[in-house]
Write an enzyme that holds these catalytic residues in place. Structure first.
Site, PDB file in Angstrom:
ATOM      1  N   HIS A  63       0.046   3.271  -4.951  1.00 46.60           N
ATOM      2  CA  HIS A  63      -0.225   4.132  -3.797  1.00 46.60           C
ATOM      3  C   HIS A  63       0.764   5.293  -3.873  1.00 46.60           C
ATOM      4  O   HIS A  63       1.919   5.154  -3.467  1.00 46.60           O
ATOM      5  CB  HIS A  63      -0.025   3.368  -2.492  1.00 46.60           C
ATOM      6  N   ASN A  95      -6.105   5.260   0.059  1.00 43.95           N
ATOM      7  CA  ASN A  95      -5.717   5.273   1.478  1.00 43.95           C
ATOM      8  C   ASN A  95      -4.579   6.259   1.717  1.00 43.95           C
ATOM      9  O   ASN A  95      -3.475   5.904   2.112  1.00 43.95           O
ATOM     10  CB  ASN A  95      -5.357   3.872   1.971  1.00 43.95           C
ATOM     11  N   LYS A 148     -12.646   1.006  -3.898  1.00 44.64           N
ATOM     12  CA  LYS A 148     -11.692   0.081  -3.277  1.00 44.64           C
ATOM     13  C   LYS A 148     -12.174  -0.246  -1.867  1.00 44.64           C
ATOM     14  O   LYS A 148     -12.442   0.646  -1.065  1.00 44.64           O
ATOM     15  CB  LYS A 148     -10.295   0.713  -3.209  1.00 44.64           C
ATOM     16  N   ASP A 304       1.413  -2.668  -7.128  1.00 45.99           N
ATOM     17  CA  ASP A 304       1.093  -2.295  -5.743  1.00 45.99           C
ATOM     18  C   ASP A 304       2.195  -1.403  -5.173  1.00 45.99           C
ATOM     19  O   ASP A 304       2.635  -1.569  -4.031  1.00 45.99           O
ATOM     20  CB  ASP A 304       0.891  -3.536  -4.868  1.00 45.99           C
ATOM     21  N   HIS A 308       7.522   3.428   1.430  1.00 46.94           N
ATOM     22  CA  HIS A 308       7.693   3.890   2.806  1.00 46.94           C
ATOM     23  C   HIS A 308       9.138   4.363   2.956  1.00 46.94           C
ATOM     24  O   HIS A 308      10.007   4.013   2.142  1.00 46.94           O
ATOM     25  CB  HIS A 308       7.433   2.761   3.807  1.00 46.94           C
ATOM     26  N   ALA A 322       4.470  -2.094   5.934  1.00 43.65           N
ATOM     27  CA  ALA A 322       4.188  -3.063   4.866  1.00 43.65           C
ATOM     28  C   ALA A 322       3.950  -2.332   3.555  1.00 43.65           C
ATOM     29  O   ALA A 322       3.063  -1.483   3.456  1.00 43.65           O
ATOM     30  CB  ALA A 322       2.978  -3.913   5.232  1.00 43.65           C
TER      31      ALA A 322
END
Length: 438
Positions: A63, A95, A148, A304, A308, A322
């Site tokens: 991501h 996302n 996805k 993954d 953040h 998360a």
């Protein structure tokens, strides 16, 4: 006399048929020859004696948050982190803000990447209830690795949770679909129980084993009914791994480095820096993940990588963001697992090069063979080094593996015959290209 653009000289090559000391000759960005090339000429020769030459390793689950928050991650910084960690290609999740759910959003991202990505890149397209009718066309777009589906809610606003909509997604197109498999109904039903908060380990209690297992049972039943191939991402429970053995006709499996390398003691040690979806779980699930790696149930390993800010990670649970960083540390950690005897180097290559290429249909990626892209991850299996946060290229600046000492380290990353990283130095300019898919 043969002439090449580049020769990697004298390394131990991990080939599809075994390990062998060999030279690798590169011409026009492709592997042109493997073997004894001592009499050949080349514009550049790199001595790889004492090193292992692997096919370019792929992280199929990142991501990069772009578009999103550049203070946390961007495509330039995330792909720089990838090549520093020995990764030659990444597949980037949809996302973002806004999500990649339309032709226009995909085209904008594709145009933006040019001249900014240090490694090659594939794009996921997100499924939403509003774009199901467009998914067959979107999955056929160049550079798209997969659709996805978030069947359980996570970071972002993409969610397809009900069986009727999931079946519509599966009947729209033909390529393998990738799933975040948690049962949204169970998640929401149990959410009020944990609204008051508490210790971070409650994250694994809320998003419990049944939440993941129920989601996977529903998805595989629909996959079998529709005949649509399914790739279950970040499988985190022993129950799912055992169950998925019966669905190899329609199902493939990804396990994360986090679930292989950590168990629930991480909550006491790391607090919010151990919170991710699906959660890090008890040791029996970690042991089951390794058993599934050994018996062939697992097809791919990914990071993954989901950065953040520190502030978001340090919020009290359940407000803790998360997601964990991982693209830069994936290869060192996996090499350390090889040296610890948990898997062979050949199995690592199967999981991180041939496996992603096979599952996603990446063209000319994933193996050392004539005609394939000249992508190489060159590693020193004896080098010992500690993961330090000062080494992390992502702007968020943290890793849950800080302080971990690894045996085995990537020393060079080569993409289409061009060295883009040597000994911690990123070289040249970002020339990553979109990955081609069948």
């Amino acid at each position: 006399m043969s002439s090449f653009d580049l020769i990697l000289r004298g390394g131990t090559c991990v080939l599809p048929w075994g390990e062998a000391q060999a030279d690798v000759g590169v011409r026009a960005g492709r592997i042109a020859a493997l073997g004894d090339l001592r009499t050949a000429e080349a514009a550049e020769v790199i001595d790889c004696a004492g090193l292992h030459v692997l096919p370019g390793l792929i992280d199929p689950h990142v991501h990069l948050r772009d578009p999103g928050d550049p203070a946390v991650e961007t495509i330039p910084t995330g792909t720089r982190a990838a090549v520093l960690g020995g990764i030659t290609a990444v597949f980037d999740m949809p996302n973002t803000i806004p999500s990649i759910t339309s032709q226009a959003a995909l085209e904008n991202k594709r145009a933006y990447v040019k001249g900014k990505a240090w490694c090659d890149i594939g794009f996921y397209v997100g499924a939403a209830k509003s774009n199901i009718g467009e998914l067959a066309a979107l999955e056929a777009e160049p550079d798209v690795c997969a659709i996805k589906v978030f069947a359980g809610s996570s970071t972002g606003d993409l969610l397809v949770e009900d069986d009727a909509s999931l079946e519509r997604v599966m009947r729209s197109g033909r390529r393998r679909i990738c799933y975040h498999s948690e049962d949204e109904y169970r998640l929401q039903e149990r959410k009020p129980i944990y609204a008051a908060g508490g210790p971070h380990r409650l994250h694994a209690e809320w998003r419990d084993v049944e939440c993941a297992f129920l989601g996977t049972r529903r998805l595989m039943a629909l996959a079998r009914e529709t005949g649509r191939p399914a790739h279950i991402l970040h499988v985190s429970t022993a129950e799912e791994l055992d169950y998925l053995k019966e669905f190899r006709d329609v199902g493939t499996v990804e396990v994360l480095i986090n679930h292989l390398s950590q168990n629930d003691e991480a909550y006491d040690r790391l607090g919010g820096y151990a919170v991710m979806n699906p959660p890090i779980r008890a040791a029996r699930h970690q042991e089951a993940a390794w058993a599934a790696v050994r018996d062939g149930t697992v097809d791919c390993i990914g990071s993954d990588h989901a950065p953040h800010s520190r502030a978001a990670k340090e919020r009290p649970w359940p407000a803790t963001a998360a997601g964990l960083t991982g693209v830069q540390t994936l290869v060192p950690l996996m090499l350390d697992h090889v040296n610890a005897g948990r898997l062979s180097l050949a199995r690592l290559v199967d999981l991180m090069a041939a496996g992603p290429a096979r599952v996603y249909g990446a063209v000319c990626k994933g193996r050392l063979a004539a005609g394939y892209d000249a992508d190489f991850t060159v590693v020193d299996m004896k080098r010992q080094r500690t993961i330090e946060e000062s080494w992390i290229a992502s702007p968020c600046g943290w890793t849950p593996f800080a302080g971990q000492r690894c045996t085995g380290w990537p020393v060079m990353t080569v993409i289409r015959g061009r060295a883009v990283m040597r000994e911690d130095e990123v070289l040249g300019t970002p020339e990553g290209q979109p990955v081609r898919f069948r």
